[in-house]
Write a protein that holds these residues in place. Structure first.
Motif, PDB file in Angstrom:
ATOM      1  N   UNK A 102       0.983  -0.874   0.126  1.00  0.00           N
ATOM      2  CA  UNK A 102      -0.418  -0.034   0.005  1.00  0.00           C
ATOM      3  C   UNK A 102       1.322   1.475   0.236  1.00  0.00           C
ATOM      4  N   UNK A 103       1.271   1.473  -1.379  1.00  0.00           N
ATOM      5  CA  UNK A 103       1.815   3.010  -1.119  1.00  0.00           C
ATOM      6  C   UNK A 103       0.995   4.456  -1.109  1.00  0.00           C
ATOM      7  N   UNK A 104       2.039   5.594  -0.943  1.00  0.00           N
ATOM      8  CA  UNK A 104       1.123   6.850  -1.045  1.00  0.00           C
ATOM      9  C   UNK A 104       1.762   6.820  -2.064  1.00  0.00           C
ATOM     10  N   UNK A 105       0.713   7.526  -2.743  1.00  0.00           N
ATOM     11  CA  UNK A 105       1.155   8.627  -4.289  1.00  0.00           C
ATOM     12  C   UNK A 105       0.935   9.349  -4.012  1.00  0.00           C
ATOM     13  N   UNK A 106       0.739  10.693  -2.348  1.00  0.00           N
ATOM     14  CA  UNK A 106       0.701  12.292  -2.765  1.00  0.00           C
ATOM     15  C   UNK A 106       2.022  12.416  -2.170  1.00  0.00           C
ATOM     16  N   UNK A 107       2.085  13.523  -1.943  1.00  0.00           N
ATOM     17  CA  UNK A 107       3.381  14.597  -1.437  1.00  0.00           C
ATOM     18  C   UNK A 107       4.667  13.507  -1.657  1.00  0.00           C
ATOM     19  N   UNK A 108       5.833  13.878  -0.286  1.00  0.00           N
ATOM     20  CA  UNK A 108       6.945  13.354  -0.623  1.00  0.00           C
ATOM     21  C   UNK A 108       7.211  12.150  -0.896  1.00  0.00           C
ATOM     22  N   UNK A 109       6.198  11.108  -0.229  1.00  0.00           N
ATOM     23  CA  UNK A 109       6.143   9.405  -0.665  1.00  0.00           C
ATOM     24  C   UNK A 109       5.723   9.715  -1.805  1.00  0.00           C
ATOM     25  N   UNK A 110       5.246   9.510  -2.453  1.00  0.00           N
ATOM     26  CA  UNK A 110       4.100   9.547  -3.970  1.00  0.00           C
ATOM     27  C   UNK A 110       5.452  10.087  -4.597  1.00  0.00           C
ATOM     28  N   UNK A 111       6.088  10.913  -4.353  1.00  0.00           N
ATOM     29  CA  UNK A 111       7.490  11.288  -4.907  1.00  0.00           C
ATOM     30  C   UNK A 111       8.432  10.114  -4.764  1.00  0.00           C
ATOM     31  N   UNK A 112       8.535   9.386  -4.183  1.00  0.00           N
ATOM     32  CA  UNK A 112       9.827   8.390  -3.707  1.00  0.00           C
ATOM     33  C   UNK A 112       8.521   7.245  -4.197  1.00  0.00           C
ATOM     34  N   UNK A 113       7.540   6.535  -4.369  1.00  0.00           N
ATOM     35  CA  UNK A 113       7.157   5.573  -4.622  1.00  0.00           C
ATOM     36  C   UNK A 113       6.727   5.385  -6.549  1.00  0.00           C
ATOM     37  N   UNK A 117      14.676   4.666  -1.785  1.00  0.00           N
ATOM     38  CA  UNK A 117      14.046   3.629  -1.236  1.00  0.00           C
ATOM     39  C   UNK A 117      14.625   3.578   0.695  1.00  0.00           C
ATOM     40  N   UNK A 118      16.005   3.091   0.347  1.00  0.00           N
ATOM     41  CA  UNK A 118      16.429   3.721   2.603  1.00  0.00           C
ATOM     42  C   UNK A 118      15.620   5.041   3.295  1.00  0.00           C
ATOM     43  N   UNK A 119      15.174   5.870   2.452  1.00  0.00           N
ATOM     44  CA  UNK A 119      14.026   7.341   3.075  1.00  0.00           C
ATOM     45  C   UNK A 119      12.982   6.627   3.295  1.00  0.00           C
ATOM     46  N   UNK A 120      12.538   5.580   1.876  1.00  0.00           N
ATOM     47  CA  UNK A 120      11.027   5.358   2.095  1.00  0.00           C
ATOM     48  C   UNK A 120      11.060   4.470   3.199  1.00  0.00           C
ATOM     49  N   UNK A 121      11.967   3.586   3.659  1.00  0.00           N
ATOM     50  CA  UNK A 121      11.758   2.887   4.480  1.00  0.00           C
ATOM     51  C   UNK A 121      12.361   3.329   6.067  1.00  0.00           C
ATOM     52  N   UNK A 122      13.392   3.916   6.136  1.00  0.00           N
ATOM     53  CA  UNK A 122      13.785   4.843   7.419  1.00  0.00           C
ATOM     54  C   UNK A 122      12.598   6.089   7.917  1.00  0.00           C
ATOM     55  N   UNK A 123      11.918   6.443   7.050  1.00  0.00           N
ATOM     56  CA  UNK A 123      10.510   7.335   7.280  1.00  0.00           C
ATOM     57  C   UNK A 123       9.052   6.383   7.527  1.00  0.00           C
ATOM     58  N   UNK A 124       8.442   5.458   7.267  1.00  0.00           N
ATOM     59  CA  UNK A 124       7.519   4.569   7.065  1.00  0.00           C
ATOM     60  C   UNK A 124       7.931   3.436   7.697  1.00  0.00           C
ATOM     61  N   UNK A 125       8.874   2.733   8.099  1.00  0.00           N
ATOM     62  CA  UNK A 125       8.984   1.391   8.702  1.00  0.00           C
ATOM     63  C   UNK A 125       8.680   0.755   8.123  1.00  0.00           C
TER      64      UNK A 125
END
Length: 443
Positions: free
Chosen positions: A40-51, A357-365
């Motif tokens: 389940x991915x966020x598609x908005x904001x900074x996480x959306x950009x990463x995804x 991907x590392x940033x996403x992993x740290x941010x969302x756990x």
């Protein structure tokens, strides 16, 4: 460990394996991207950009891998249709050498035993400070096909050009002094010249000294990155680099473009580009096989790759104007764009997406995205490795290295590419450098 080369006329399973690999990855893609499997991915904001960035990156790599698999299979069909050579014109083998006294005698002895009707061997000592010239003269005694010359040191391009001026025949085989050429290599290469548009044939270069993890990762790299991709390029007659250890040329085509030039660290890449810019074709022959020594330590590997990367970038920059002259020469324009993509864009993306991907992993756990990314990249790499190992009959134990290659050795090479290109852009001076030979004998 020695590969078992498939002889011409044998049943080749390559196409069936490619089809099976393709079907396998369709199933894997379906399993990965069904609604229940996709995280389940966020598609908005900074996480959306990463995804979005990661997904586009994975899709792009998937398309790239499948295109290489497809065109390499098409090239295999074309290559089978060429058939064995019906005539065997004379070939001049050019062997430049600088401080090669450890290996030069063995190389001369092996070349004199090649399975080819008419050839000569021209050895050029490029002002060595060791006993290369003396050892070459001794090895050439009682071998009428071998001639040995010495000259003032001027670099590899200068030595090759000197050898070409001494060549008696209309075809040239250029190699390195440490190369082990399989006995039938010239027979396999010369058959392609039945096509008058072909100016050169690039052979396959494989690792001789598989002694540790560093050399085994290089074995995997040579089999895939340096050989497999050439097969797909060959379908279009656009092989990007005729490797220094194994290149067969029409002498006229080399002379028409002024021979080798010494204004880059990659004289072989520069020569290939100029041949293609002259409207000629370059193809790949996997059975024109040569074994060569590779660096056995990380320090010597880094030095070698700095020279390779900077040399390719120098050759690309030298001819960059062709990239914007697409209508005049679409093939060369595409090839220069390809070099820039592979040497600069793709390594940068590999590192950048790993950091995202590392940033996403740290941010969302949340490890689900990282897991999907890890699995797909590993599977993509395995697809190329499986096809290559099956086609070449190399030991399947290299698959173990392929599993870890993307996040270890390959990642390390990407970092080297970025740093070496940065140093080239800012103009940091670098010497040619030379790999110390250990004189490994083929198994």
């Amino acid at each position: 460990m020695k590969s078992q080369n498939i002889k011409r006329g044998d049943k080749r399973p390559g196409r069936a394996i490619r089809a099976a690999v393709g079907a396998f990855f369709v199933l894997i893609a379906y399993a990965l991207f069904t609604p229940g499997a996709v995280p389940r991915l966020s598609l908005s904001g900074f996480l959306g950009f990463i995804n979005a960035g990661i997904i586009f990156y994975l899709v792009g790599l998937s398309v790239r891998h499948f295109l290489f698999l497809y065109f390499s299979a098409r090239e295999e069909i074309r290559r089978e249709g060429v058939g064995p050579a019906k005539s065997f014109p004379g070939i001049s083998i050019i062997v430049p050498g600088y401080n090669e006294d450890v290996v030069i005698a063995r190389t001369i002895e092996e070349l004199d035993r090649l399975d080819y009707p008419e050839f000569e061997v021209i050895v050029i000592d490029d002002g060595s400070s060791d006993q290369t010239y003396a050892h070459a003269l001794k090895a050439a005694q009682n071998r009428s096909r071998v001639r040995v010359f010495t000259k003032k040191n001027g670099g590899k391009a200068s030595a090759l050009n000197f050898g070409i001026t001494q060549a008696r025949y209309d075809y040239l085989f250029c190699m390195d002094a440490d190369s082990h050429v399989i006995p039938t290599a010239l027979r396999e290469g010369i058959r392609h010249f039945i096509d008058p548009d072909i100016a050169a044939v690039a052979g396959s270069v494989l690792v001789l000294n598989q002694r540790n993890s560093v050399t085994r990762f290089q074995t995997l790299e040579y089999l895939t990155g340096l050989n497999f991709y050439k097969s797909a390029q060959s379908f279009f007659g656009l092989v990007g680099i005729i490797p220094g250890p194994s290149g067969l040329f029409r002498k006229k085509d080399v002379l028409d473009i002024g021979g080798y030039q010494s204004d880059t660290f990659a004289e072989d890449c520069d020569l290939t580009l100029r041949i293609l810019m002259n409207g000629r074709r370059v193809v790949y022959e996997p059975q024109m096989e040569v074994r060569t020594e590779v660096p056995e330590s990380m320090q010597t590997l880094v030095k070698q790759r700095y020279r390779w990367n900077r040399g390719i970038f120098q050759a690309t920059r030298k001819h960059w104007i062709r990239m914007i002259q697409f209508r005049k020469d679409p093939g060369t324009a595409f090839l220069i764009f390809y070099f820039l993509t592979e040497s600069l864009l793709l390594p940068t993306l590999n590192i950048f997406v790993a950091l995202l991907t590392l940033i996403y992993q740290i941010y969302t756990r949340d490890l689900s995205l990282f897991s999907m990314w890890l699995v797909q990249l590993t599977l993509l790499d395995l697809s190329i490795v499986l096809v290559t190992l099956w086609d070449t009959r190399w030991p399947m134990k290299l698959i173990a290295y392929a599993v870890f290659n993307r996040f270890t050795y390959s990642f390390f090479l990407d970092i080297i590419k970025i740093f070496s290109l940065a140093e080239e852009i800012v103009g940091i001076r670098m010497d040619w450098g030379k790999l110390d030979r250990v004189g490994v004998k083929p198994s």
